[in-house]
Motif scaffolding. Structure first.
Motif, PDB file in Angstrom:
ATOM      1  N   GLU A  52      -3.951   3.399  11.361  1.00  0.00           N
ATOM      2  CA  GLU A  52      -2.727   2.587  11.276  1.00  0.00           C
ATOM      3  C   GLU A  52      -1.633   3.180  12.162  1.00  0.00           C
ATOM      4  O   GLU A  52      -0.887   2.448  12.828  1.00  0.00           O
ATOM      5  CB  GLU A  52      -2.236   2.521   9.819  1.00  0.00           C
ATOM      6  N   ASN A 109       3.698  -1.311   3.351  1.00  0.00           N
ATOM      7  CA  ASN A 109       3.448  -0.009   2.728  1.00  0.00           C
ATOM      8  C   ASN A 109       4.742   0.549   2.174  1.00  0.00           C
ATOM      9  O   ASN A 109       5.837   0.164   2.616  1.00  0.00           O
ATOM     10  CB  ASN A 109       2.905   0.975   3.773  1.00  0.00           C
ATOM     11  N   HIS A 160      -6.888   1.301  -5.087  1.00  0.00           N
ATOM     12  CA  HIS A 160      -6.774   1.429  -3.635  1.00  0.00           C
ATOM     13  C   HIS A 160      -8.173   1.319  -3.029  1.00  0.00           C
ATOM     14  O   HIS A 160      -9.109   1.947  -3.531  1.00  0.00           O
ATOM     15  CB  HIS A 160      -6.140   2.776  -3.287  1.00  0.00           C
ATOM     16  N   PRO A 220      -0.894  -2.195   9.442  1.00  0.00           N
ATOM     17  CA  PRO A 220      -1.344  -1.679   8.151  1.00  0.00           C
ATOM     18  C   PRO A 220      -2.825  -1.977   7.888  1.00  0.00           C
ATOM     19  O   PRO A 220      -3.339  -2.996   8.331  1.00  0.00           O
ATOM     20  CB  PRO A 220      -0.482  -2.468   7.153  1.00  0.00           C
ATOM     21  N   PHE A 221      -3.450  -1.081   7.158  1.00  0.00           N
ATOM     22  CA  PHE A 221      -4.818  -1.289   6.663  1.00  0.00           C
ATOM     23  C   PHE A 221      -5.769  -1.778   7.755  1.00  0.00           C
ATOM     24  O   PHE A 221      -6.352  -2.860   7.647  1.00  0.00           O
ATOM     25  CB  PHE A 221      -4.805  -2.264   5.478  1.00  0.00           C
ATOM     26  N   GLY A 250       0.837  -1.206   0.000  1.00  0.00           N
ATOM     27  CA  GLY A 250       0.000   0.000   0.000  1.00  0.00           C
ATOM     28  C   GLY A 250       0.865   1.246   0.000  1.00  0.00           C
ATOM     29  O   GLY A 250       2.087   1.182  -0.198  1.00  0.00           O
ATOM     30  N   GLU A 251       0.220   2.380   0.276  1.00  0.00           N
ATOM     31  CA  GLU A 251       0.919   3.665   0.171  1.00  0.00           C
ATOM     32  C   GLU A 251       1.615   4.062   1.487  1.00  0.00           C
ATOM     33  O   GLU A 251       2.841   4.076   1.567  1.00  0.00           O
ATOM     34  CB  GLU A 251      -0.130   4.701  -0.235  1.00  0.00           C
ATOM     35  N   ALA A 252       0.809   4.333   2.480  1.00  0.00           N
ATOM     36  CA  ALA A 252       1.359   4.797   3.762  1.00  0.00           C
ATOM     37  C   ALA A 252       0.297   4.628   4.837  1.00  0.00           C
ATOM     38  O   ALA A 252      -0.891   4.609   4.521  1.00  0.00           O
ATOM     39  CB  ALA A 252       1.752   6.265   3.652  1.00  0.00           C
ATOM     40  N   PRO A 253       0.721   4.544   6.083  1.00  0.00           N
ATOM     41  CA  PRO A 253      -0.271   4.425   7.161  1.00  0.00           C
ATOM     42  C   PRO A 253      -1.169   5.661   7.208  1.00  0.00           C
ATOM     43  O   PRO A 253      -0.714   6.777   6.920  1.00  0.00           O
ATOM     44  CB  PRO A 253       0.583   4.348   8.436  1.00  0.00           C
ATOM     45  N   GLY A 254      -2.420   5.451   7.575  1.00  0.00           N
ATOM     46  CA  GLY A 254      -3.330   6.567   7.842  1.00  0.00           C
ATOM     47  C   GLY A 254      -3.479   6.730   9.344  1.00  0.00           C
ATOM     48  O   GLY A 254      -2.668   6.195  10.118  1.00  0.00           O
TER      49      GLY A 254
HETATM   50  N1  URA Z   1      -3.764   3.108   3.147  1.00  0.00           N
HETATM   51  C1  URA Z   1      -2.567   2.550   2.811  1.00  0.00           C
HETATM   52  O1  URA Z   1      -2.106   2.705   1.683  1.00  0.00           O
HETATM   53  N2  URA Z   1      -1.940   1.839   3.725  1.00  0.00           N
HETATM   54  C2  URA Z   1      -2.433   1.616   4.933  1.00  0.00           C
HETATM   55  O2  URA Z   1      -1.789   0.929   5.721  1.00  0.00           O
HETATM   56  C3  URA Z   1      -3.669   2.188   5.255  1.00  0.00           C
HETATM   57  C4  URA Z   1      -4.328   2.926   4.349  1.00  0.00           C
END
Ligand code: URA
Length: 226
Positions: A89, A122, A196, A95-96, A82-86
């Motif tokens: 997270e 991520n 996504h 993650p996610f 994925g991209e990055a923690p929100g």
């Molecule tokens: N979106 C992401 O790309 N990664 C995450 O861990 C949570 C949301």
């Protein structure tokens, strides 16, 4: 080194070599070598975890609550990036786990996978404030962590989740629409680009296309397994 050559050298050096009674049985030396390798490999994973937990390579270390190493099976065939923690997270260090995460779990279920069967990582291990897009310098600072995760897991297939993950993994600036629906390669590993889940939550109309992405991933994986 080739086993027969190794035996020849050991013999020439006057070292007794004990051979297994059955050729399929590993020798004591081989068992020890494999055990040592396993310990070293597990050590590498643990080292990486603690490096990431203590990372100060970019400014995100000042605003994060927790780093997000990734979760799942480190020996999985499937690696999801994925991209990055929100926000959720960042709080949980996983993650996610927010609403996009719940949809990701459903997407996995559609291809008969559980979160425990895959590894989810991520591009960035820390949350960008206000969920802004990752900056190029943050991606560059974090890249080596992802590369080491890929090298350790040695996945059979990679799913790049969303535009930023796809562009980073495939080193391209092509738009998502151009990257979806094809089998890409990272070294010899197939990479499938999928929508996504956060985007899918906003645009339910694209859900059918998301299903097609997953079907392509499954077909690609089945071909490798055959
Ligand atoms: N979106 C992401 O790309 N990664 C995450 O861990 C949570 C949301």
């Amino acid at each position: 080194m080739d086993r027969s050559l190794q035996l020849k050298y050991l013999k020439a050096m006057g070292i007794d070599v004990w051979l297994a009674k059955h050729p399929t049985e590993p020798t004591a030396i081989e068992v020890e070598q494999v055990a040592t390798q396993d310990v070293t490999e597990q050590g590498k994973w643990g080292e990486l975890q603690s490096e990431i937990a203590n990372c100060t390579r970019c400014g995100l270390c000042n605003t994060r609550k927790n780093t997000v190493f990734g979760a799942g099976n480190p020996e999985a065939d499937w690696l999801l990036i994925g991209e990055a923690p929100g926000h959720s997270e960042d709080i949980q260090g996983l993650p996610f786990v927010g609403s996009a995460g719940a949809l990701l779990t459903e997407m996995l279920r559609a291809v008969k996978l559980t979160r425990e069967q895959v590894f989810i990582a991520n591009i960035l291990k820390c949350r960008p404030p206000d969920n802004r897009d990752p900056k190029a310098e943050e991606i560059a600072a974090c890249n080596d962590y992802l590369q080491r995760q890929i090298a350790y897991i040695r996945p059979k297939i990679i799913l790049a989740i969303g535009r930023i993950a796809a562009q980073t993994v495939l080193k391209t600036d092509q738009p998502l629409a151009k990257l979806r629906g094809k089998v890409h390669n990272l070294d010899a590993t197939p990479v499938i680009v999928v929508y996504h889940p956060a985007y899918l939550l906003r645009t339910l109309i694209e859900k059918r296309k998301a299903w097609l992405d997953l079907q392509l991933a499954l077909q690609t994986y089945d071909k490798i397994k055959r």
